[in-house]
Design a protein around this motif. Structure first.
Motif, PDB file in Angstrom:
ATOM      1  N   ILE A 417      18.293 -16.885  54.079  1.00 42.81           N
ATOM      2  CA  ILE A 417      18.476 -15.434  54.004  1.00 42.81           C
ATOM      3  C   ILE A 417      17.859 -14.883  52.725  1.00 42.81           C
ATOM      4  CG2 ILE A 417      20.211 -13.619  53.738  1.00 42.81           C
ATOM      5  CD1 ILE A 417      22.010 -15.222  55.611  1.00 42.81           C
ATOM      6  N   ALA A 418      18.048 -15.589  51.607  1.00 45.73           N
ATOM      7  CA  ALA A 418      17.481 -15.133  50.336  1.00 45.73           C
ATOM      8  C   ALA A 418      15.962 -15.079  50.393  1.00 45.73           C
ATOM      9  CB  ALA A 418      17.938 -16.054  49.204  1.00 45.73           C
ATOM     10  N   GLY A 419      15.344 -16.117  50.948  1.00 50.13           N
ATOM     11  CA  GLY A 419      13.891 -16.131  51.044  1.00 50.13           C
ATOM     12  C   GLY A 419      13.357 -15.022  51.921  1.00 50.13           C
ATOM     13  N   GLY A 420      13.979 -14.808  53.067  1.00 52.83           N
ATOM     14  CA  GLY A 420      13.534 -13.747  53.962  1.00 52.83           C
ATOM     15  C   GLY A 420      13.708 -12.366  53.362  1.00 52.83           C
ATOM     16  N   THR A 421      14.771 -12.172  52.588  1.00 53.19           N
ATOM     17  CA  THR A 421      15.016 -10.877  51.946  1.00 53.19           C
ATOM     18  C   THR A 421      13.923 -10.538  50.946  1.00 53.19           C
ATOM     19  OG1 THR A 421      17.413 -11.154  52.204  1.00 53.19           O
ATOM     20  CG2 THR A 421      16.658  -9.576  50.548  1.00 53.19           C
ATOM     21  N   SER A 422      13.499 -11.515  50.160  1.00 56.89           N
ATOM     22  CA  SER A 422      12.444 -11.268  49.181  1.00 56.89           C
ATOM     23  C   SER A 422      11.107 -10.978  49.860  1.00 56.89           C
ATOM     24  CB  SER A 422      12.309 -12.477  48.250  1.00 56.89           C
ATOM     25  OG  SER A 422      11.388 -12.204  47.209  1.00 56.89           O
ATOM     26  N   LEU A 423      10.818 -11.673  50.959  1.00 58.07           N
ATOM     27  CA  LEU A 423       9.573 -11.392  51.685  1.00 58.07           C
ATOM     28  C   LEU A 423       9.587  -9.983  52.283  1.00 58.07           C
ATOM     29  CD1 LEU A 423       9.025 -14.806  53.526  1.00 58.07           C
ATOM     30  CD2 LEU A 423       7.861 -13.962  51.479  1.00 58.07           C
ATOM     31  N   LEU A 424      10.751  -9.531  52.722  1.00 62.20           N
ATOM     32  CA  LEU A 424      10.871  -8.165  53.224  1.00 62.20           C
ATOM     33  C   LEU A 424      10.600  -7.156  52.108  1.00 62.20           C
ATOM     34  CD1 LEU A 424      11.623  -6.078  55.365  1.00 62.20           C
ATOM     35  CD2 LEU A 424      14.037  -6.456  54.785  1.00 62.20           C
ATOM     36  N   ALA A 425      11.090  -7.441  50.902  1.00 60.48           N
ATOM     37  CA  ALA A 425      10.817  -6.560  49.768  1.00 60.48           C
ATOM     38  C   ALA A 425       9.319  -6.488  49.485  1.00 60.48           C
ATOM     39  CB  ALA A 425      11.566  -7.053  48.534  1.00 60.48           C
ATOM     40  N   GLY A 426       8.633  -7.618  49.619  1.00 60.84           N
ATOM     41  CA  GLY A 426       7.185  -7.622  49.422  1.00 60.84           C
ATOM     42  C   GLY A 426       6.478  -6.725  50.418  1.00 60.84           C
ATOM     43  N   ALA A 427       6.932  -6.726  51.665  1.00 58.82           N
ATOM     44  CA  ALA A 427       6.330  -5.856  52.674  1.00 58.82           C
ATOM     45  C   ALA A 427       6.577  -4.385  52.346  1.00 58.82           C
ATOM     46  CB  ALA A 427       6.899  -6.204  54.050  1.00 58.82           C
ATOM     47  N   LEU A 428       7.784  -4.066  51.893  1.00 63.02           N
ATOM     48  CA  LEU A 428       8.102  -2.683  51.546  1.00 63.02           C
ATOM     49  C   LEU A 428       7.301  -2.210  50.333  1.00 63.02           C
ATOM     50  CD1 LEU A 428      11.996  -2.643  52.000  1.00 63.02           C
ATOM     51  CD2 LEU A 428      10.280  -1.611  53.497  1.00 63.02           C
ATOM     52  N   SER A 429       7.004  -3.105  49.408  1.00 64.07           N
ATOM     53  CA  SER A 429       6.276  -2.717  48.192  1.00 64.07           C
ATOM     54  C   SER A 429       4.865  -2.220  48.498  1.00 64.07           C
ATOM     55  CB  SER A 429       6.208  -3.894  47.216  1.00 64.07           C
ATOM     56  OG  SER A 429       5.328  -4.909  47.697  1.00 64.07           O
TER      57      SER A 429
END
Length: 461
Positions: A417-429
């Motif tokens: 979950i932690a890894g997927g959350t950070s990748l989602l933040a990268g997409a939003l950035s």
């Protein structure tokens, strides 16, 4: 007796932004401005112990006080909550002149000291929540917000590397205490150890904060042309100054500040999760206590030094582009930590921990510098306080809810979950862009002319 105040000029560019030039740092505060990097760095080193070394003290606190592990992890969440909660009100008081930088540092030092007294002498977990969580977290938040905004104001032309360096102290300043809490502190001496740590924090913050002073509104270093610099300076080409000085309300209405809030929420939550659970995860995977302490120390060192390096890189490559890459690195590192621990590969576990620390630390100076890049310096303490307030939620998610997830789904589910959350933040950035500037422009056009407003600055008294 006649007092001569150095003259200055106010230059207005084609967007209406005002730059105040002509005054040197010595004219304003009687000292060189590099001290406004060194002193905030010392203050950040002082408060770093509370967050980055806390996980290493968990076992001793459990044995000494009889507090459950879940309560202790929620204690860190409460600390993070109040550390982030004071950022916006402190910024507002600072920008309106009701709270000086020096006073903020004094209050922060006292609160942080009370936090350690509570950890060592609290008769119950309630008093620990009150002392360490409320007073310790709030005090650390005052220090953090004041230090970060101080360096951003004094270095508007190249804030990335300077902000990253100061921000780095918040991580690697904890390294000696990771070893102290892991290998030296035990149930017979924990009170004296924690009391001495509290004194260290008090002295470090007090001494550094005594010399804090803000520059005037719109101040810009005289040796850098704020108009032509966007052509001659690579840093200003990649990260041009804000189109104008945005108030907090205006910054929110651009849509960029709320998006930054969400991105920081995700990435800070992942960072706090790693801080809270890497030590117990390593122990559960069978690594010796010394190895786990080494992994956490390497994480803190890279977390801190990476902030300075990534700030410098963002000056050259662009803040938004660098942020996207860092989010991806942080996300992939969570999968690497989980995999290396699962296969009991110690070298890979140490390497993964370092990469995770790098990504988790790099996000903070990027957001701090980006806030001033997007919305200007005059209201930066308040605007960054709004962005940083996302840590109110991320602290609860990363530590407290992290404990719930680990209990329900194990470390495997939590790290995924932690890894997927950070990748989602990268997409939003990828959506982030500087308000008021065309999407295709990398820097504002240099005005053919500028309005100069000389200031009559000589006074007799």
């Amino acid at each position: 007796m006649t007092t001569v105040v150095p003259s200055h000029q106010e230059i207005t560019d084609s967007n209406g932004r005002v730059y105040r030039i002509g005054e040197s740092p010595r004219d304003i505060m009687g000292r060189p401005r590099w001290l406004m990097v060194l002193l905030p760095w010392i203050g950040m080193m002082g408060i770093s112990v509370s967050e980055y070394a806390f996980g290493s003290a968990e076992e001793t606190l459990h044995d000494a006080h009889g507090w459950s592990s879940t309560n202790i992890f929620w204690l860190l969440s409460v600390w993070v909550f109040f550390q982030a909660a004071v950022a916006f009100p402190a910024g507002y008081l600072r920008e309106t002149g009701r709270l000086s930088a020096r006073a903020a540092m004094m209050l922060g030092a006292g609160g942080a000291f009370l936090g350690y007294l509570a950890l060592s002498h609290a008769p119950s977990i309630f008093w620990a929540y009150l002392g360490f969580g409320l007073f310790g977290g709030g005090g650390a938040g005052l220090v953090y917000a004041t230090c970060i905004n101080m360096v951003a104001k004094w270095f508007p032309e190249r804030r990335g590397g300077k902000t990253g360096f100061v921000n780095g102290g918040f991580a690697y300043g904890s390294v000696p205490f990771v070893f102290i809490f892991t290998t030296y502190m035990h149930t017979e001496n924990y009170q004296s150890v924690l009391d001495l740590v509290g004194v260290y924090v008090l002295v470090a913050v007090l001494v550094s904060g005594l010399f804090f002073k803000d520059p005037p509104k719109n101040w810009w270093p005289a040796h850098v042309d704020p108009l032509r610099g966007q052509v001659s300076s690579r840093s200003l080409r990649k990260n041009p100054p804000a189109v104008r000085q945005y108030t907090p309300r205006e910054a929110v209405r651009t849509g960029m500040l709320p998006l930054m809030w969400v991105c920081l929420l995700f990435t800070a939550g992942v960072n706090i999760f790693g801080i809270a659970f890497q030590v117990p995860f390593g122990k559960e995977m069978g690594f010796a206590g010394g190895i786990v302490a080494l992994a956490m120390s390497l994480k803190a060192i890279v977390n801190g030094t990476g902030r300075g390096v990534i700030g410098w890189i963002s000056d050259l490559a662009g803040r938004r582009q660098t942020l996207t890459i860092v989010c991806v690195i942080l996300g992939l590192a969570q999968f690497a930590v989980l995999w290396s621990g699962s296969i009991h590969n110690m070298p890979l576990f140490l390497l993964s921990s370092m990469v995770s620390g790098f990504g988790g630390g790099a996000i903070f100076p990027l957001f701090a510098a980006m806030t001033a890049d997007y919305f200007g310096e005059n209201n930066n303490a308040t605007n960054y306080g709004l962005v940083y307030s996302s840590k109110l939620v991320s602290g609860l998610l990363g530590s407290g809810m992290g404990a719930v997830v680990v209990g329900a789904w194990g470390y495997g589910g939590a790290f995924v979950i932690a890894g997927g959350t950070s990748l989602l933040a990268g997409a939003l950035s990828l959506i982030l862009r500087q308000p008021g500037r065309p999407r295709s422009a990398t820097a504002a056009p240099v005005p053919s002319g500028a309005t100069l407003t000389p200031a009559s600055e000589q006074a007799s008294g």
